[in-house]
Design a protein around this motif. Structure first.
Motif, PDB file in Angstrom:
ATOM      1  N   SER A  27      67.009  26.830  62.772  1.00  0.00           N
ATOM      2  CA  SER A  27      67.035  26.963  64.229  1.00  0.00           C
ATOM      3  C   SER A  27      68.445  27.386  64.626  1.00  0.00           C
ATOM      4  O   SER A  27      69.423  26.725  64.281  1.00  0.00           O
ATOM      5  CB  SER A  27      66.685  25.620  64.888  1.00  0.00           C
ATOM      6  OG  SER A  27      66.919  25.678  66.279  1.00  0.00           O
ATOM      7  N   PRO A  29      69.589  28.891  68.164  1.00  0.00           N
ATOM      8  CA  PRO A  29      69.358  29.455  69.503  1.00  0.00           C
ATOM      9  C   PRO A  29      70.474  30.367  69.994  1.00  0.00           C
ATOM     10  O   PRO A  29      70.218  31.302  70.758  1.00  0.00           O
ATOM     11  CB  PRO A  29      69.232  28.200  70.391  1.00  0.00           C
ATOM     12  CG  PRO A  29      69.810  27.076  69.585  1.00  0.00           C
ATOM     13  CD  PRO A  29      69.567  27.423  68.163  1.00  0.00           C
ATOM     14  N   GLU A  32      69.802  34.154  68.859  1.00  0.00           N
ATOM     15  CA  GLU A  32      68.495  34.767  69.051  1.00  0.00           C
ATOM     16  C   GLU A  32      68.620  36.286  69.160  1.00  0.00           C
ATOM     17  O   GLU A  32      69.477  36.801  69.878  1.00  0.00           O
ATOM     18  CB  GLU A  32      67.823  34.202  70.302  1.00  0.00           C
ATOM     19  CG  GLU A  32      66.371  34.626  70.438  1.00  0.00           C
ATOM     20  CD  GLU A  32      65.653  33.903  71.560  1.00  0.00           C
ATOM     21  OE1 GLU A  32      64.529  34.318  71.881  1.00  0.00           O
ATOM     22  OE2 GLU A  32      66.218  32.944  72.110  1.00  0.00           O
ATOM     23  N   LYS A  33      67.809  36.979  68.394  1.00  0.00           N
ATOM     24  CA  LYS A  33      67.784  38.440  68.282  1.00  0.00           C
ATOM     25  C   LYS A  33      69.043  38.997  67.606  1.00  0.00           C
ATOM     26  O   LYS A  33      69.290  40.195  67.627  1.00  0.00           O
ATOM     27  CB  LYS A  33      67.573  39.093  69.652  1.00  0.00           C
ATOM     28  CG  LYS A  33      66.228  38.753  70.281  1.00  0.00           C
ATOM     29  CD  LYS A  33      66.045  39.467  71.596  1.00  0.00           C
ATOM     30  CE  LYS A  33      64.682  39.105  72.214  1.00  0.00           C
ATOM     31  NZ  LYS A  33      64.471  39.780  73.515  1.00  0.00           N
ATOM     32  N   THR A  75      64.643  34.510  65.239  1.00  0.00           N
ATOM     33  CA  THR A  75      63.553  34.550  66.216  1.00  0.00           C
ATOM     34  C   THR A  75      63.162  33.105  66.539  1.00  0.00           C
ATOM     35  O   THR A  75      63.913  32.178  66.269  1.00  0.00           O
ATOM     36  CB  THR A  75      62.340  35.315  65.640  1.00  0.00           C
ATOM     37  OG1 THR A  75      61.876  34.643  64.462  1.00  0.00           O
ATOM     38  CG2 THR A  75      62.723  36.740  65.269  1.00  0.00           C
ATOM     39  N   ASP A  76      61.976  32.933  67.086  1.00  0.00           N
ATOM     40  CA  ASP A  76      61.506  31.571  67.385  1.00  0.00           C
ATOM     41  C   ASP A  76      61.288  30.766  66.114  1.00  0.00           C
ATOM     42  O   ASP A  76      61.528  29.564  66.080  1.00  0.00           O
ATOM     43  CB  ASP A  76      60.194  31.627  68.191  1.00  0.00           C
ATOM     44  CG  ASP A  76      60.410  32.198  69.582  1.00  0.00           C
ATOM     45  OD1 ASP A  76      61.565  32.150  70.048  1.00  0.00           O
ATOM     46  OD2 ASP A  76      59.434  32.683  70.174  1.00  0.00           O
TER      47      ASP A  76
END
Length: 368
Positions: A27, A29, A32-33, A75-76
């Motif tokens: 994880s 955040p 992201e991307k 990503t998620d």
């Protein structure tokens, strides 16, 4: 967290699939991307070649073949799966193109099992959902070594006594824990950060048969033996650099000392040091000191570039091209600028990475 100026993160991959025995959910955040990397601990000495585990690709994992690196697009859901025979330390890293540099995390050991990692911030601070057995041992060992680690600084010329003090602590630990992968990788890390020390060679036989049978141990043992045979006090090996140039014992016989500078046109510090080398040569050439440069450039374009750089810096000493890659093969030269000081009999007096002030001090001591 450790800031690093260059990202060179390498993994050993296989196109052949085998049974998955580790799974890591990541994880991140803040990324992201964006992409982060997972790879071996940073350092000198070609330690990335000691790694052996498989990471299975998916749509969010891409490969940079020139560095053999894994870049994971965040990503998620970010799941890394693969196969690993024994624990190996890695870093989570991020390259910032704006700063032309990157950030590396603290060490985390990948081993068999399932675990989750949260990358907390842009500085690559991370939190595991639970500690694995090897990571628990690593933290305990680093606590025991803390007093020794504080006396050492990475990528500079440390006092050998301080390195040997740490290796003595490790020796005691290995004697009690001969199956410790953590202790083995700590020696590898010390070699990569502080350079070669013979105390590493003394500690290696203390490991168990289980450790000695691993690919990593056997490859590192080869590196240490090569370093031991080409370090200070050893005889400089005969090198056939190309079809017309070689360096042998006779190359040194007419001079009190010979300074060999191993460099490349892709190495900015090498080029930056050329005026210093020119000054050193000017000061000592009448005192029996010879200088030889050996460039690790093999294409015509790069060789022409090297000759142009040498001309711009008024280099008048010998310069050869190591087309046969003799320096990596026979001297375990894993980076540049590498300077090796050799006496009249071919004995290596000093071996340094870009530390010309210390080379000069060695020359002064020798000629007095």
């Amino acid at each position: 967290m450790k800031r690093i100026s260059q990202i060179v993160l390498l993994l050993s991959f296989s196109i052949a699939y085998s049974q998955t025995n580790f799974k890591m959910e990541i994880s991140a955040p803040d990324f992201e991307k964006d992409s982060i990397s997972i790879g071996p601990i940073m350092g000198m000495g070609g330690i990335h070649t000691l790694y052996k585990f498989v990471v299975y690709p998916d749509k969010n994992v891409r490969f940079m073949k020139s560095f053999n690196s894994a870049f994971i697009r965040i990503t998620d859901q970010n799941i890394l799966t693969g196969n690993i025979e024994y624990p190996q330390p890695i870093l989570f890293s991020y390259f910032n193109p704006v700063e032309n540099g990157g950030y590396g995390s603290d060490v985390f050991f990948i081993e068999k099992g399932n675990y989750k990692i949260k990358i907390n911030d842009k500085n690559m601070g991370f939190t595991p959902d639970s500690d694995t057995p090897t990571n628990i041992e690593y933290k305990k060992l680093k606590k025991q070594l803390e007093i020794a680690d504080k006396k050492l600084k990475p990528f500079v010329d440390n006092n050998a006594t301080n390195i040997e003090y740490k290796e003595k602590l490790l020796r005691n630990y290995i004697t009690k824990n001969p199956n410790s992968y953590v202790a083995f990788w700590e020696i590898v890390s010390d070699f990569s950060k502080y350079g070669f020390n013979r105390s590493y060679v003394e500690n290696m036989p203390l490991f168990s048969k289980k450790i000695k049978e691993t690919f990593s141990y056997q490859e590192f043992d080869k590196i240490l033996k090569l370093e031991n045979s080409t370090n200070v006090g050893a005889t400089f090996p005969d090198l056939i650099l190309n079809s017309s140039d070689k360096i042998s014992k006779s190359s040194f016989s007419d001079y009190k000392l010979t300074l060999i500078d191993y460099w490349a046109t892709t190495c900015k510090p090498c080029i930056k040091d050329l005026p210093k080398l020119a000054s050193l040569y000017k000061n000592y050439k009448t005192k029996g000191i010879q200088l030889i440069s050996v460039a690790d450039d093999t294409t015509k374009e790069r060789m022409d570039r090297a000759n142009k750089i040498l001309g711009e810096n008024n280099v008048t000493w010998k310069n050869y091209f190591d087309l046969n890659k003799e320096f990596p093969k026979k001297l375990h030269a894993t980076g540049y600028p590498l300077q090796i000081l050799v006496d009249q009999n071919g004995k290596i007096i000093a071996r340094k990475f870009g530390e010309l002030d210390e080379i000069t001090a060695e020359i002064e001591k020798y000629i007095q």
